[in-house]
Design a protein around this motif. Structure first.
Motif, PDB file in Angstrom:
ATOM      1  N   UNK A   1       0.858  -1.186   0.000  1.00 57.03           N
ATOM      2  CA  UNK A   1       0.000   0.000   0.000  1.00 57.03           C
ATOM      3  C   UNK A   1       0.892   1.233   0.000  1.00 57.03           C
ATOM      4  N   UNK A   2       0.561   2.211  -0.839  1.00 56.57           N
ATOM      5  CA  UNK A   2       1.378   3.416  -0.926  1.00 56.57           C
ATOM      6  C   UNK A   2       0.497   4.657  -0.896  1.00 56.57           C
ATOM      7  N   UNK A   3       1.075   5.765  -0.429  1.00 62.49           N
ATOM      8  CA  UNK A   3       0.393   7.049  -0.435  1.00 62.49           C
ATOM      9  C   UNK A   3      -0.624   7.199   0.674  1.00 62.49           C
TER      10      UNK A   3
ATOM     11  N   UNK B   1      -4.745  -0.403  17.554  1.00 63.56           N
ATOM     12  CA  UNK B   1      -3.436   0.128  17.170  1.00 63.56           C
ATOM     13  C   UNK B   1      -3.562   0.763  15.793  1.00 63.56           C
ATOM     14  N   UNK B   2      -3.100   2.010  15.685  1.00 62.69           N
ATOM     15  CA  UNK B   2      -3.189   2.774  14.443  1.00 62.69           C
ATOM     16  C   UNK B   2      -1.783   2.971  13.880  1.00 62.69           C
ATOM     17  N   UNK B   3      -1.629   2.757  12.580  1.00 64.19           N
ATOM     18  CA  UNK B   3      -0.351   2.976  11.893  1.00 64.19           C
ATOM     19  C   UNK B   3      -0.614   3.869  10.687  1.00 64.19           C
ATOM     20  N   UNK B   4       0.189   4.924  10.557  1.00 64.47           N
ATOM     21  CA  UNK B   4       0.143   5.796   9.383  1.00 64.47           C
ATOM     22  C   UNK B   4       1.548   5.809   8.786  1.00 64.47           C
ATOM     23  N   UNK B   5       1.640   5.738   7.453  1.00 64.42           N
ATOM     24  CA  UNK B   5       2.945   5.728   6.787  1.00 64.42           C
ATOM     25  C   UNK B   5       2.767   6.091   5.321  1.00 64.42           C
ATOM     26  N   UNK B   6       3.898   6.355   4.660  1.00 66.19           N
ATOM     27  CA  UNK B   6       3.870   6.601   3.220  1.00 66.19           C
ATOM     28  C   UNK B   6       3.735   5.304   2.436  1.00 66.19           C
ATOM     29  N   UNK B   7       4.278   4.212   3.020  1.00 64.34           N
ATOM     30  CA  UNK B   7       4.265   2.911   2.336  1.00 64.34           C
ATOM     31  C   UNK B   7       4.209   1.801   3.373  1.00 64.34           C
ATOM     32  N   UNK B   8       3.371   0.801   3.137  1.00 61.95           N
ATOM     33  CA  UNK B   8       3.293  -0.373   4.004  1.00 61.95           C
ATOM     34  C   UNK B   8       3.312  -1.618   3.136  1.00 61.95           C
ATOM     35  N   UNK B   9       4.214  -2.525   3.462  1.00 62.49           N
ATOM     36  CA  UNK B   9       4.287  -3.827   2.784  1.00 62.49           C
ATOM     37  C   UNK B   9       3.945  -4.916   3.792  1.00 62.49           C
TER      38      UNK B   9
ATOM     39  N   UNK C   1       7.182   2.308   6.055  1.00 59.09           N
ATOM     40  CA  UNK C   1       8.298   3.217   5.794  1.00 59.09           C
ATOM     41  C   UNK C   1       7.780   4.598   5.420  1.00 59.09           C
ATOM     42  N   UNK C   2       8.613   5.601   5.705  1.00 65.26           N
ATOM     43  CA  UNK C   2       8.307   6.971   5.321  1.00 65.26           C
ATOM     44  C   UNK C   2       7.285   7.634   6.213  1.00 65.26           C
TER      45      UNK C   2
END
Length: 83
Positions: free
Chosen positions: A16-18, A27-35, A46-47
């Motif tokens: 997932x990107x963007x 649990x909440x995770x926010x990022x630029x990219x998740x694999x 990451x990011x």
């Protein structure tokens, strides 16, 4: 949610990107990219990563490796903002 999600069925890899947002069991995770490697259960964010566990503290990093339950993590260059 994310701007884009791709699935590699041969390698069981979801990317997932963007503006990625993941929420599981509080649990909440926010990022630029998740694999998410579905074979190993490893989730790599990451990011501009922000992890908010149920207690409300914020873990901020550029790279976080999580279990697929989002309960266990390895964090590089961690900044913690306590609730």
């Amino acid at each position: 949610s994310a701007d884009s999600v791709a699935y590699d069925s041969d390698n069981e890899l979801v990317t997932a990107t963007g503006q990625v947002r993941v929420n599981r069991d509080g649990t909440f995770v926010a990022a630029d990219r998740v694999e998410w490697n579905r074979r190993t259960g490893e989730v790599i964010a990451t990011g501009n990563v922000v992890v908010v566990p149920p207690g409300g503290d914020r873990l901020i990093s550029e790279r976080v490796v999580l279990s697929d339950s989002l309960r266990d993590a390895t964090v590089e260059n961690l900044l913690v903002v306590l609730e």
